[in-house]
Design an enzyme around this catalytic site. Sequence first.
Site, short mmCIF file in Angstrom:
data_model
loop_
_atom_site.label_atom_id
_atom_site.label_comp_id
_atom_site.label_asym_id
_atom_site.label_seq_id
_atom_site.Cartn_x
_atom_site.Cartn_y
_atom_site.Cartn_z
N LYS A 1 6.48 -7.91 -1.07
CA LYS A 1 5.47 -6.98 -1.05
C LYS A 1 4.77 -6.96 -2.31
O LYS A 1 4.64 -5.85 -3.05
CB LYS A 1 5.55 -5.67 -0.64
CG LYS A 1 5.82 -5.62 0.98
CD LYS A 1 5.69 -4.34 1.62
CE LYS A 1 4.51 -3.81 1.71
NZ LYS A 1 3.64 -4.08 2.69
N1 PMP Z 1 3.80 -8.66 6.98
C1 PMP Z 1 3.07 -8.09 6.16
C2 PMP Z 1 2.23 -9.03 5.29
C3 PMP Z 1 3.21 -6.97 5.77
O1 PMP Z 1 2.27 -6.00 5.06
C4 PMP Z 1 4.28 -5.94 6.45
C5 PMP Z 1 4.11 -4.41 6.35
N2 PMP Z 1 5.08 -4.21 5.42
C6 PMP Z 1 5.06 -6.61 7.57
C7 PMP Z 1 4.84 -7.98 7.66
C8 PMP Z 1 6.06 -5.85 8.29
O2 PMP Z 1 6.82 -5.15 7.39
P1 PMP Z 1 7.69 -4.04 7.65
O3 PMP Z 1 7.94 -3.93 9.29
O4 PMP Z 1 8.66 -3.88 6.58
O5 PMP Z 1 6.75 -2.99 7.28
#
Ligand code: PMP
Length: 317
Positions: free
Chosen positions: A183
Site C-alpha cells: 500500500k
Molecule cells: N486493492 C487495493 C488497491 C486496495 O486499496 C485495497 C484496500 N486496502 C484492496 C485491494 C483490498 O485490501 P484489503 O482487503 O486488505 O483491505
Amino acid sequence: MVLGSTPFPWDKGFLGFYPRKMLPMSVLPFDDRDGVIWYDGSLVPWRDAKLHVLSHGLHYASCVFEGERVYNGKIFKLTEHTERLFTSARALGFDLPYSVAEIDDACRAVVEALEITDGYVRPVAWRGSEMMGVAAQETAIHVAAAVWPWPSYFSKEARLKGLRLKISPWARPAPNTAPTQTKAAGLYMICTLSKHDAENEGYDDALMFDWRGRIAEATGANIFFIRDGVLHTPVPDCFLDGITRRTVMALARKRGIDIVERAIQPEEMAEFEEAFLTGTAAEVTPISEIGAFRFTVGEITRNLMEDYDRLVRGEGA
Ligand code: PMP
C-alpha cells in the site's frame, strides 16, 4: 453563512448555511474536525496534525498507509494491517521508528480517544522534509494514525443492487515497475485516475486490468467471480493480496466452496454468473455490471456477505 459556523471550502453550497454543529461528521473537511490524531508518538489535537509542504512523502510519494475498520469498537485484524504497513515501508526502503506493538497501540489509542464504535483507521508513514530531491536517505520517518466514523464505503442501495463498474483505461503496472504488493501511496495515483474516470460517467467504481490485459482489481478492492458454484479470482501477482480477499477465501472454503486462483481474461466475464468485491472498506459488495457484462446478486455472494458480517462483528470468531 450562519453566525458561529466555521467557514467551509465549499461555502457557496447549501452546507454553508448550516451551523457547523448541525452537520454530520461525514461532510466535514478532513483537516477541520474535533478530536485527536496520533502523530510521531503522541496524541495531538486533530487540527494540529500538519506536515511541511516540502515533505518528501508529498513530492516523491515516499509514503505508505493502511486502511482498517473498527467494528463494535475493535479494529479487525489490526496486527495484520500493522505488519503490512511495515512491509510496505520496507519495500520503499525505510523502517518505521516504532515496533508493530507500538503502532497497534497507537491505532487503539485513537479509536478509544474518539470513542469510535464503527469507523475507519488510517495509519500513514512518510519521509520528512530534511532533503528535497529524488534521494531521500537522510529523511526522518514520520508516522500518524487517525480514525473517523465511516459506516459504509458504497451506498446502501449500491450494496443491495450491486455495483456498476466501468472498465478503466488505466492498468495495474508490472511488478518490476513498482512494489505492487504494497500500500505505497504512489500506486494510488492509478486508482484515483480510474475512480474519477468511472465516477465521471456515473459508475460506482472501476475495474482495472493488469499490464498484460488480464483482470486485476477495483480501485480499492479485490474481485471475485462465480460460475457453476465455483469462485474464480485473479492471482495477485501485480496487485494487493487483500486481507479481506484472504478472509473471504477462508470463509468460502468453510462453506465447501471451491476456489480457483488463476489468470482471468476479460472476455470470460460473459460466462460468470455472480461477481463481488472484497476490501476493508468495501467489505463484500456484489457487482451487477462491469462495462457490457451483467451479473446477478446471487445466493453465494449473499451468503459470503453474511458470513463476513458475522465474522467482523465477532459473532463467527
Ligand atoms: N486493492 C487495493 C488497491 C486496495 O486499496 C485495497 C484496500 N486496502 C484492496 C485491494 C483490498 O485490501 P484489503 O482487503 O486488505 O483491505
